[in-house]
Design a protein around this motif. Sequence first.
Motif, PDB file in Angstrom:
ATOM      1  N   PRO A   1       7.514 -13.617 -47.964  1.00  0.00           N
ATOM      2  CA  PRO A   1       7.864 -12.433 -47.164  1.00  0.00           C
ATOM      3  C   PRO A   1       8.886 -12.766 -46.083  1.00  0.00           C
ATOM      4  O   PRO A   1       9.013 -13.924 -45.666  1.00  0.00           O
ATOM      5  N   SER A   2       9.594 -11.755 -45.617  1.00  0.00           N
ATOM      6  CA  SER A   2      10.600 -11.926 -44.574  1.00  0.00           C
ATOM      7  C   SER A   2      10.003 -12.633 -43.350  1.00  0.00           C
ATOM      8  O   SER A   2       8.898 -12.321 -42.922  1.00  0.00           O
ATOM      9  N   GLY A   3      10.753 -13.577 -42.824  1.00  0.00           N
ATOM     10  CA  GLY A   3      10.312 -14.301 -41.639  1.00  0.00           C
ATOM     11  C   GLY A   3       9.604 -15.604 -41.959  1.00  0.00           C
ATOM     12  O   GLY A   3       9.439 -16.452 -41.095  1.00  0.00           O
ATOM     13  N   GLU A   4       9.162 -15.774 -43.189  1.00  0.00           N
ATOM     14  CA  GLU A   4       8.508 -17.011 -43.620  1.00  0.00           C
ATOM     15  C   GLU A   4       9.607 -18.039 -43.871  1.00  0.00           C
ATOM     16  O   GLU A   4      10.568 -17.758 -44.571  1.00  0.00           O
ATOM     17  N   ALA A   5       9.485 -19.240 -43.297  1.00  0.00           N
ATOM     18  CA  ALA A   5      10.596 -20.195 -43.327  1.00  0.00           C
ATOM     19  C   ALA A   5      10.216 -21.535 -43.925  1.00  0.00           C
ATOM     20  O   ALA A   5       9.038 -21.911 -43.958  1.00  0.00           O
TER      21      ALA A   5
ATOM     22  N   HIS B   1       4.261 -24.184 -46.111  1.00  0.00           N
ATOM     23  CA  HIS B   1       4.026 -25.628 -46.165  1.00  0.00           C
ATOM     24  C   HIS B   1       2.612 -25.914 -45.663  1.00  0.00           C
ATOM     25  O   HIS B   1       2.128 -25.257 -44.744  1.00  0.00           O
ATOM     26  N   THR B   2       1.980 -26.906 -46.245  1.00  0.00           N
ATOM     27  CA  THR B   2       0.677 -27.355 -45.756  1.00  0.00           C
ATOM     28  C   THR B   2       0.893 -28.263 -44.545  1.00  0.00           C
ATOM     29  O   THR B   2       1.997 -28.806 -44.373  1.00  0.00           O
ATOM     30  N   PRO B   3      -0.143 -28.467 -43.734  1.00  0.00           N
ATOM     31  CA  PRO B   3       0.000 -29.421 -42.633  1.00  0.00           C
ATOM     32  C   PRO B   3       0.422 -30.802 -43.129  1.00  0.00           C
ATOM     33  O   PRO B   3       1.223 -31.476 -42.488  1.00  0.00           O
ATOM     34  N   GLU B   4      -0.074 -31.194 -44.300  1.00  0.00           N
ATOM     35  CA  GLU B   4       0.279 -32.506 -44.852  1.00  0.00           C
ATOM     36  C   GLU B   4       1.768 -32.600 -45.187  1.00  0.00           C
ATOM     37  O   GLU B   4       2.369 -33.672 -45.068  1.00  0.00           O
ATOM     38  N   GLU B   5       2.359 -31.487 -45.605  1.00  0.00           N
ATOM     39  CA  GLU B   5       3.805 -31.479 -45.890  1.00  0.00           C
ATOM     40  C   GLU B   5       4.623 -31.513 -44.600  1.00  0.00           C
ATOM     41  O   GLU B   5       5.726 -32.051 -44.580  1.00  0.00           O
TER      42      GLU B   5
ATOM     43  N   ARG C   1      10.544 -35.382 -35.352  1.00  0.00           N
ATOM     44  CA  ARG C   1       9.566 -35.635 -36.414  1.00  0.00           C
ATOM     45  C   ARG C   1       8.268 -34.929 -36.037  1.00  0.00           C
ATOM     46  O   ARG C   1       7.788 -35.052 -34.915  1.00  0.00           O
ATOM     47  N   VAL C   2       7.726 -34.175 -36.983  1.00  0.00           N
ATOM     48  CA  VAL C   2       6.478 -33.446 -36.748  1.00  0.00           C
ATOM     49  C   VAL C   2       5.325 -34.443 -36.674  1.00  0.00           C
ATOM     50  O   VAL C   2       5.109 -35.236 -37.597  1.00  0.00           O
ATOM     51  N   LEU C   3       4.599 -34.397 -35.557  1.00  0.00           N
ATOM     52  CA  LEU C   3       3.439 -35.266 -35.354  1.00  0.00           C
ATOM     53  C   LEU C   3       2.140 -34.571 -35.734  1.00  0.00           C
ATOM     54  O   LEU C   3       1.214 -35.205 -36.234  1.00  0.00           O
ATOM     55  N   ARG C   4       2.064 -33.252 -35.435  1.00  0.00           N
ATOM     56  CA  ARG C   4       0.861 -32.472 -35.708  1.00  0.00           C
ATOM     57  C   ARG C   4       1.249 -31.072 -36.132  1.00  0.00           C
ATOM     58  O   ARG C   4       2.237 -30.514 -35.649  1.00  0.00           O
ATOM     59  N   ALA C   5       0.436 -30.495 -37.018  1.00  0.00           N
ATOM     60  CA  ALA C   5       0.602 -29.100 -37.449  1.00  0.00           C
ATOM     61  C   ALA C   5      -0.784 -28.476 -37.513  1.00  0.00           C
ATOM     62  O   ALA C   5      -1.658 -28.977 -38.214  1.00  0.00           O
ATOM     63  N   GLU C   6      -0.967 -27.408 -36.739  1.00  0.00           N
ATOM     64  CA  GLU C   6      -2.265 -26.724 -36.704  1.00  0.00           C
ATOM     65  C   GLU C   6      -2.030 -25.226 -36.628  1.00  0.00           C
ATOM     66  O   GLU C   6      -0.955 -24.785 -36.203  1.00  0.00           O
ATOM     67  N   PRO C   7      -3.002 -24.427 -37.052  1.00  0.00           N
ATOM     68  CA  PRO C   7      -2.823 -22.973 -36.961  1.00  0.00           C
ATOM     69  C   PRO C   7      -2.537 -22.559 -35.515  1.00  0.00           C
ATOM     70  O   PRO C   7      -3.142 -23.091 -34.582  1.00  0.00           O
ATOM     71  N   ALA C   8      -1.603 -21.636 -35.352  1.00  0.00           N
ATOM     72  CA  ALA C   8      -1.260 -21.138 -34.012  1.00  0.00           C
ATOM     73  C   ALA C   8      -2.163 -19.954 -33.691  1.00  0.00           C
ATOM     74  O   ALA C   8      -2.106 -18.929 -34.373  1.00  0.00           O
ATOM     75  N   PRO C   9      -2.996 -20.067 -32.669  1.00  0.00           N
ATOM     76  CA  PRO C   9      -3.908 -18.969 -32.335  1.00  0.00           C
ATOM     77  C   PRO C   9      -3.187 -17.788 -31.694  1.00  0.00           C
ATOM     78  O   PRO C   9      -2.212 -17.958 -30.965  1.00  0.00           O
ATOM     79  N   GLY C  10      -3.654 -16.598 -32.015  1.00  0.00           N
ATOM     80  CA  GLY C  10      -3.186 -15.387 -31.339  1.00  0.00           C
ATOM     81  C   GLY C  10      -1.851 -14.842 -31.799  1.00  0.00           C
ATOM     82  O   GLY C  10      -1.329 -13.916 -31.191  1.00  0.00           O
ATOM     83  N   THR C  11      -1.265 -15.375 -32.854  1.00  0.00           N
ATOM     84  CA  THR C  11       0.026 -14.870 -33.329  1.00  0.00           C
ATOM     85  C   THR C  11      -0.188 -13.631 -34.202  1.00  0.00           C
ATOM     86  O   THR C  11      -1.204 -13.518 -34.881  1.00  0.00           O
ATOM     87  N   PRO C  12       0.773 -12.686 -34.177  1.00  0.00           N
ATOM     88  CA  PRO C  12       0.616 -11.473 -34.982  1.00  0.00           C
ATOM     89  C   PRO C  12       0.626 -11.740 -36.482  1.00  0.00           C
ATOM     90  O   PRO C  12       0.025 -11.009 -37.253  1.00  0.00           O
ATOM     91  N   LYS C  13       1.311 -12.786 -36.909  1.00  0.00           N
ATOM     92  CA  LYS C  13       1.353 -13.203 -38.313  1.00  0.00           C
ATOM     93  C   LYS C  13       1.011 -14.689 -38.361  1.00  0.00           C
ATOM     94  O   LYS C  13       1.221 -15.402 -37.379  1.00  0.00           O
TER      95      LYS C  13
ATOM     96  N   LEU D   1       6.420 -28.676 -28.114  1.00  0.00           N
ATOM     97  CA  LEU D   1       5.596 -27.784 -28.921  1.00  0.00           C
ATOM     98  C   LEU D   1       6.465 -26.665 -29.475  1.00  0.00           C
ATOM     99  O   LEU D   1       7.318 -26.123 -28.763  1.00  0.00           O
ATOM    100  N   SER D   2       6.255 -26.330 -30.741  1.00  0.00           N
ATOM    101  CA  SER D   2       6.978 -25.224 -31.368  1.00  0.00           C
ATOM    102  C   SER D   2       5.996 -24.401 -32.188  1.00  0.00           C
ATOM    103  O   SER D   2       5.113 -24.954 -32.846  1.00  0.00           O
ATOM    104  N   VAL D   3       6.150 -23.093 -32.147  1.00  0.00           N
ATOM    105  CA  VAL D   3       5.346 -22.202 -32.974  1.00  0.00           C
ATOM    106  C   VAL D   3       6.297 -21.530 -33.952  1.00  0.00           C
ATOM    107  O   VAL D   3       7.292 -20.934 -33.549  1.00  0.00           O
ATOM    108  N   GLY D   4       5.989 -21.662 -35.242  1.00  0.00           N
ATOM    109  CA  GLY D   4       6.882 -21.093 -36.249  1.00  0.00           C
ATOM    110  C   GLY D   4       6.150 -20.722 -37.517  1.00  0.00           C
ATOM    111  O   GLY D   4       5.065 -21.214 -37.807  1.00  0.00           O
TER     112      GLY D   4
END
Length: 119
Positions: free
Chosen positions: A99-103, A60-64, A24-36, A52-55
């Motif tokens: 776009p491709s890669g967006e999940a 989706h919004t953080p609320e979703e 279950r997702v507890l937190r969602a925040e922008p991932a710093p330093g990613t190319p996209k 922790l997962s970066v994807g």
Amino acid sequence: MGTELKPTVTPAETLDRLDIRLGRVLRAEPAPGTPKPAWRLTVDFGKYGTRLSVGRFTGHTPEELVGAQVLGVLNFEPRPVGDSVSEVLILGVQFPGAPSGEATFLTPAATAKLGSKVF
């Protein structure tokens, strides 16, 4: 037409080797330093701990995302993604019209126990 299917394999060669569990997702925040653009997700896998997962779930919004049940592969090696280390791969499929890669994440049809194994 889509790509061709991959060769047939046995469960012992593939699915049996992966440790895919429900979290279950507890937190969602922008991932710093990613190319996209990507989210850094903190996911609770019950008795298997918080990971922790970066994807690229930015359709989706953080609320979703927060509170959503997701499926994650727990036994892949951690890998650096931007300024973070992604410890678990959250499974998803192509976000419609994105776009491709967006999940968009995979989730069970009914609420289930955290840490449950996919079989």
